[in-house]
Structure formats: structure tokens, C-alpha cells
Scaffold this motif. Structure first.
Motif, PDB file in Angstrom:
ATOM      1  N   PHE A   1      44.656  30.830 -14.108  1.00  0.00           N
ATOM      2  CA  PHE A   1      45.650  31.709 -12.871  1.00  0.00           C
ATOM      3  C   PHE A   1      46.884  30.680 -12.838  1.00  0.00           C
ATOM      4  O   PHE A   1      46.692  29.634 -12.668  1.00  0.00           O
TER       5      PHE A   1
ATOM      6  N   SER B   1      47.175  28.226  -0.437  1.00  0.00           N
ATOM      7  CA  SER B   1      47.438  29.763   0.440  1.00  0.00           C
ATOM      8  C   SER B   1      48.047  29.565   1.791  1.00  0.00           C
ATOM      9  O   SER B   1      48.401  30.669   2.364  1.00  0.00           O
TER      10      SER B   1
ATOM     11  N   PHE C   1      48.425  34.242  -5.405  1.00  0.00           N
ATOM     12  CA  PHE C   1      47.306  34.491  -6.018  1.00  0.00           C
ATOM     13  C   PHE C   1      47.064  36.072  -6.089  1.00  0.00           C
ATOM     14  O   PHE C   1      46.861  36.690  -4.940  1.00  0.00           O
TER      15      PHE C   1
ATOM     16  N   PHE D   1      40.223  31.792  -2.506  1.00  0.00           N
ATOM     17  CA  PHE D   1      41.486  31.014  -2.351  1.00  0.00           C
ATOM     18  C   PHE D   1      41.734  30.730  -1.048  1.00  0.00           C
ATOM     19  O   PHE D   1      42.758  30.055  -0.632  1.00  0.00           O
TER      20      PHE D   1
ATOM     21  N   VAL E   1      49.629  28.790 -10.656  1.00  0.00           N
ATOM     22  CA  VAL E   1      49.566  28.070  -9.167  1.00  0.00           C
ATOM     23  C   VAL E   1      51.034  28.075  -8.796  1.00  0.00           C
ATOM     24  O   VAL E   1      51.715  28.276  -9.890  1.00  0.00           O
TER      25      VAL E   1
ATOM     26  N   HIS F   1      38.455  36.172  -6.071  1.00  0.00           N
ATOM     27  CA  HIS F   1      39.448  35.763  -5.236  1.00  0.00           C
ATOM     28  C   HIS F   1      39.474  35.464  -3.879  1.00  0.00           C
ATOM     29  O   HIS F   1      40.309  34.740  -3.179  1.00  0.00           O
TER      30      HIS F   1
ATOM     31  N   HIS G   1      38.510  27.553  -7.267  1.00  0.00           N
ATOM     32  CA  HIS G   1      39.545  28.007  -6.517  1.00  0.00           C
ATOM     33  C   HIS G   1      39.922  27.080  -5.317  1.00  0.00           C
ATOM     34  O   HIS G   1      40.982  27.300  -4.702  1.00  0.00           O
TER      35      HIS G   1
END
Length: 300
Positions: free
Chosen positions: A160, A182, A166, A176, A162, A173, A61
Motif C-alpha cells: 500500500f 496516521s 491510508f 493503521f 505510504v 485497515h 501496518h
């Protein structure tokens, strides 16, 4: 920029699959070992495997960014480092992967045949031979680690999107926060760089064995049907097919194919039986099915 974390992750790429099987035995009542009692699966978070998987996802992540995914797609957009047939590739993976699963002594080939035979039992006949083949080959994208030496976090793990926010339904999670994306404002909205209903084909997912094998199928002009290609490309996209996330990015075809990906998931995480499949006995059938949907030699 890729951030390197000095943490113990998985012993090998198979451990992520083993973790998912234990997790799903808890949530769906599936058993990975017929001799184990239900209570033996209750405390999987206390198992050393959980800590390794958790560390794996910390690395995954942190480093699976939008730019990294584009870089990996470019790296493998033109296949051809090796050329070999599907069966030959399966045999190669069998030699390279050291499976440390304590619940089974099956080789990779045997496990692939076991998955394929479980599907064949539920969906018999030539009409569904393509589905049998998906069961056999769906994890062959692990070629990336076993043959090309890619790191674990680029090969396995739940995938997942990008390039957009997210989802908090993605497993682990909380990691992230370490991901550079982020902190990018353009990636913080529901759609990010995408548009509503654009279709999953236009969405970049974290890179791994699903996307690689999908490209192997497409670039080698496999005649597998669309359902099979969706199973191969999205079987690790748990936030979508398990949690119902990112539906706003789907088009009509994605939603129609979702039921097939969901159906395949039960076989992907199917119980490991003790009876070893007879490779020699089954190989004739599966080699014929391979010839039906793939050329003799494939570029990898």
C-alpha cells in the motif's frame, strides 16, 4: 521510530500466500485443493492461520511508515551481497523455505514451476515466454527473508502507498491507527506528498518482496518487457488491482498495465494441483528462457 509488537505472526513467509489463496477461493471461486468442498473454505476466519495473519498485519501496518520504506529502499539500492544465477537462486530458496502448507507437499521450486506452467498453458508459445518466466520468478524477492533474514512484515503482505492517506479498502485497515504516519498531518490527504497523476513509479509502497525483485531485475539489466516488470512490482498491491484504489495517483502507463497485473493475479493465487511438476523435464525450457532475459550471474 519502529514499534515492536510481541505477537505471534506467521509461521513462515509462505503463510500469507496461503491465506490469500483461501480468501480468494471464497470470493472468486478458485480452489486451493481440488478435493476440498466449498463449505470447507467458508469459515477461514476461524482457522488459526487467520489469527496469525491478523497479528502479522498488526505488526506490518504499525511499522511500515514513510521513513521506514525510504530506509529499506536505501538499504537495498545497491545490490551485490551475493552473486548467482536465477536458477541457482531458485534452488537456494527451495532449501531455505520450509513450507507448512497442509494442502500440498510441493517444494518452492515445484510451486514456482506449477504457477509458470499454468500461465504457459493459457499463453503458449515463444511470444509469451516472458510471462512464463514471471510465473517462475515472481516470488523470488522472498530472498529477503529466507537468505538475508529480514522480518516477515518487511517481506510479504499486501502492499500500500505510504506518504498519503491510508485507504479503508486495505486489508486490516483498523491497525493503521497504530502507525505513526496516521498522526502526521502532511500524510492525511488523498495525495499526501504526491501529486495527481504522478505515476506509481513515483509513489512509495510499503516495502516487500515485490520491490526488491523489481530492483534485482532493473539493476541486473533484465530485458523483460514492461508488462512483466509491472506484474513483479505490483502483484501484491491488492488495494489497487483488486479494490480500484489510488487510481488518482496513476498515469496513463499505469492504467494500461493494470489489465496485465489483474491477469497475472489469477495465476499468482492459482489452485494447487496434486500432480507434481517434473523439475528435471521442465528445467531445460525454463533455463533457456532465463538466459534470454537475464545475464548468467545476477547481483542480489
Amino acid at each position: 521510530m519502529r514499534i515492536i509488537l510481541k505477537q505471534e505472526a506467521l509461521k513462515n513467509v509462505e503463510e500469507w500466500q496461503e491465506y490469500k489463496e483461501i480468501q480468494y477461493s471464497e470470493t472468486h471461486g478458485w480452489a486451493t485443493n481440488a478435493d476440498k468442498k466449498k463449505e470447507e473454505f467458508r469459515n477461514f476466519k476461524k482457522n488459526p492461520r487467520y489469527e496469525r495473519v491478523r497479528n502479522f498485519y498488526c505488526i506490518n501496518h504499525t511499522n511500515q511508515t514513510y521513513d521506514f520504506v525510504l530506509k529499506m529502499k536505501k538499504k537495498y539500492q545497491n545490490l551485490g551481497k551475493m552473486e548467482m544465477g536465477v536458477w541457482e537462486a531458485l534452488e537456494m530458496l527451495d532449501k531455505f523455505v520450509d513450507d507448512s502448507d497442509p494442502d500440498t507437499n510441493l517444494s518452492q521450486m515445484q510451486h514456482a514451476l506449477q504457477t509458470a506452467e499454468a500461465i504457459r498453458k493459457e499463453y503458449p508459445g515463444e511470444k509469451y515466454d516472458w510471462y512464463h518466466l514471471v510465473g517462475l520468478i515472481h516470488d523470488m524477492g522472498k530472498f529477503l527473508s529466507c537468505v538475508y533474514g529480514e522480518e516477515q512484515w518487511t517481506v510479504v503482505g499486501d502492499t500500500f502507498p505510504v506518504g498519503c492517506k491510508f485507504s479503508d479498502k486495505i486489508e486490516f485497515h483498523e491497525f493503521f491507527i497504530r502507525n505513526p504516519d496516521s498522526k502526521e498531518p502532511k500524510f492525511q490527504s488523498k495525495f499526501g506528498v504526491y501529486t495527481k497523476g504522478c505515476g506509481l513509479d513515483k509513489v512509495h509502497l510499503s516495502y516487500g518482496h515485490d520491490e526488491y525483485l523489481y530492483q534485482v531485475c532493473i539493476q541486473n539489466k533484465s530485458t523483460l518487457p514492461l508488462q512483466a516488470l509491472y506484474m513483479i512490482r505490483y502483484h501484491s498491491f491488492y488495494p489497487w488491482h483488486k479494490e480500484g484504489q489510488y487510481m488518482e495517483l496513476c498515469n496513463k502507463t499505469d492504467l494500461e498495465m493494470l489489465k496485465w497485473v489483474k491477469d497475472f493475479n489469477q495465476f499468482d493465487l492459482y489452485s494447487k494441483a496434486h500432480e507434481e511438476p517434473n523439475v528435471k523435464e521442465l528445467s531445460k525450457y525454463y533455463k533457456n528462457v532465463v538466459r534470454k532475459y537475464f545475464p548468467e550471474k545476477l547481483k542480489w
